[in-house]
Design an enzyme around this catalytic site. Sequence first.
Site, short mmCIF file in Angstrom:
data_model
loop_
_atom_site.label_atom_id
_atom_site.label_comp_id
_atom_site.label_asym_id
_atom_site.label_seq_id
_atom_site.Cartn_x
_atom_site.Cartn_y
_atom_site.Cartn_z
N ARG A 28 0.83 -1.29 0.08
CA ARG A 28 -0.08 0.02 0.09
C ARG A 28 1.09 1.23 0.13
O ARG A 28 0.38 2.32 -0.59
CB ARG A 28 -0.89 0.05 1.18
CG ARG A 28 -2.05 -1.17 0.90
CD ARG A 28 -3.37 -1.01 1.63
NE ARG A 28 -4.33 -1.90 1.21
CZ ARG A 28 -5.28 -2.30 1.91
NH1 ARG A 28 -5.26 -1.99 3.21
NH2 ARG A 28 -6.04 -3.12 1.38
N ASP A 106 17.88 -13.99 8.44
CA ASP A 106 19.40 -13.85 8.00
C ASP A 106 19.82 -14.47 6.60
O ASP A 106 20.52 -13.99 5.99
CB ASP A 106 20.48 -14.26 9.08
CG ASP A 106 20.17 -15.68 9.56
OD1 ASP A 106 19.06 -16.23 9.31
OD2 ASP A 106 21.07 -16.14 10.30
N ASP A 131 13.50 -15.68 15.93
CA ASP A 131 14.61 -15.88 16.47
C ASP A 131 15.09 -14.42 16.78
O ASP A 131 16.09 -14.68 17.77
CB ASP A 131 15.53 -16.42 15.49
CG ASP A 131 15.28 -17.96 14.96
OD1 ASP A 131 14.24 -18.44 15.79
OD2 ASP A 131 15.85 -18.41 14.15
N ARG A 158 2.37 -24.64 33.57
CA ARG A 158 2.78 -24.35 35.22
C ARG A 158 1.63 -24.79 35.90
O ARG A 158 1.57 -25.62 36.92
CB ARG A 158 2.61 -23.17 35.09
CG ARG A 158 2.85 -22.65 36.67
CD ARG A 158 4.17 -22.96 37.29
NE ARG A 158 5.33 -22.07 36.78
CZ ARG A 158 6.72 -22.37 37.44
NH1 ARG A 158 6.90 -23.38 38.20
NH2 ARG A 158 7.48 -21.39 36.89
N GLY A 174 14.46 -20.85 18.16
CA GLY A 174 15.19 -19.60 18.53
C GLY A 174 16.71 -19.65 17.92
O GLY A 174 17.28 -18.69 17.92
N GLY A 189 7.79 -16.77 34.33
CA GLY A 189 8.36 -16.97 36.01
C GLY A 189 8.85 -18.19 36.01
O GLY A 189 8.92 -19.02 36.89
N GLU A 191 12.24 -21.08 36.29
CA GLU A 191 13.13 -21.15 37.21
C GLU A 191 14.47 -21.03 36.88
O GLU A 191 15.48 -20.48 37.16
CB GLU A 191 12.83 -22.48 37.91
CG GLU A 191 12.13 -22.44 39.19
CD GLU A 191 10.79 -21.99 38.78
OE1 GLU A 191 10.10 -22.70 37.74
OE2 GLU A 191 9.77 -21.53 39.33
N LYS A 217 10.01 -25.07 46.20
CA LYS A 217 9.03 -24.85 45.06
C LYS A 217 8.23 -25.92 45.03
O LYS A 217 8.78 -27.20 45.07
CB LYS A 217 10.03 -24.75 43.91
CG LYS A 217 10.85 -23.43 43.66
CD LYS A 217 9.78 -22.26 43.02
CE LYS A 217 10.67 -21.13 43.03
NZ LYS A 217 10.61 -20.08 41.98
N ARG A 259 5.77 -20.68 15.53
CA ARG A 259 5.55 -19.88 14.39
C ARG A 259 4.39 -19.48 13.89
O ARG A 259 4.23 -18.47 13.17
CB ARG A 259 6.45 -20.76 13.42
CG ARG A 259 7.94 -20.79 13.58
CD ARG A 259 8.87 -20.39 12.25
NE ARG A 259 8.50 -21.20 11.14
CZ ARG A 259 9.20 -22.06 10.65
NH1 ARG A 259 10.29 -22.46 11.49
NH2 ARG A 259 9.05 -22.86 9.64
O1 F6P Z 1 14.21 -19.48 12.04
C1 F6P Z 1 13.11 -19.67 12.79
C2 F6P Z 1 13.24 -21.14 13.31
O2 F6P Z 1 11.72 -21.43 13.59
C3 F6P Z 1 14.22 -21.73 14.17
O3 F6P Z 1 13.82 -20.90 15.44
C4 F6P Z 1 14.22 -22.88 13.90
O4 F6P Z 1 15.37 -23.63 14.77
C5 F6P Z 1 14.03 -23.05 12.73
O5 F6P Z 1 13.34 -22.26 12.17
C6 F6P Z 1 13.23 -24.50 12.44
O6 F6P Z 1 12.99 -24.72 10.99
P1 F6P Z 1 12.20 -25.72 10.22
O7 F6P Z 1 10.85 -25.19 10.00
O8 F6P Z 1 12.92 -25.93 8.80
O9 F6P Z 1 12.28 -26.85 10.86
#
Ligand code: F6P
Length: 326
Positions: A28, A106, A131, A158, A174, A189, A191, A217, A259
């Site tokens: 847009r 990346d 990530d 939890r 991640g 929260g 540990e 705990k 995701r």
């Molecule tokens: O880059 C995002 C991510 O969800 C990472 O955290 C994870 O390691 C990877 O993609 C998993 O990728 P795939 O969908 O190929 O299993």
Amino acid sequence: MAEIKCIGIVTSGNDAPGMNSAIRAVTRSAIYNGLRVKAIFRGYKGLIEGEIQEFKTQNVSNIIQQGGTILKSSPSKDFLTADGRKHAFENMQKEEIDALVIIGGDGSLTGARIFAQEYDVPCIGIPATIDNNLCGTDTTIGYDTALNTIMQTVDKIRDTATSHERLFFVEVMGDDAGFLALNGAIASGCEEAIVPSVEIEEDQLNHFIQNGFRKNKGSSIVLVAANEKLGGAMHYAELVKNQFPELDVRISILGHLQRGGHPTAHDRIIASRMGAASIQALMKGLRNVMIGIDNEEIVYVPFSRAIRDNKQIDHNLIEILHNISI
Ligand code: F6P
């Protein structure tokens, strides 16, 4: 510098919630500024194979709230080859696309950087990955949503952990960064958080069990960043089970649910700001930069810096986590 009349927009790499909000904003803003927009489907693969369609404002209606990416995404081995990139460039010429906006992580920005250098194509990156591992930006699109998903899921774990007085190892995504594990642990929260950049030795884990879980705990939850080197939640659960057979230990691997889902307000807003900024950047003549947000301000980060792969977690946060989970 050639005038930009038409932009191509592509989502590449792994999906992240908020990508659609960014697609909407880029489309847009471009049209508002008199540019044409061509949507490229299935990542760089679609650019090589010519899966391209002109987008009007209606094509991005009703998508701001949807997770995933309406443009689809697919890994492209061919884009790693000179021949593949040549086909991609030829298709850009055929479709009269003058510049690209790439929404991704990346790997996607690394591809854009090589392509831009080889063919002198103006490319702007928009950071989108759960990530949060791109440098030069405080946050990436999708990270906040994934963090909230983790928090809501761990809250549920939890309830059962407390009812049965159990110790849970919960594995989160991640990549090598560990942002989701650390901040997810603080928000829920937990540990302990086990992240790639901080080595946890067996005796430290034992210390945690003795002083944390055993002392006062009713339940304990440890978030473990999924990582080949660390061995994941399974690895740590086994260590503890061998050492403390009397403990009731369980594992939960959150996986790809992290995701998905509707992007949070925060992700929708940064995606909208970054999408609009990508068009402003192109119109100002900027090239080969990623849009970032630094202290609430839009910034332009050269690709070479964005993908440097050294975004560090704040080690003070580990201390805070430990101090407030006693
Ligand atoms: O880059 C995002 C991510 O969800 C990472 O955290 C994870 O390691 C990877 O993609 C998993 O990728 P795939 O969908 O190929 O299993």
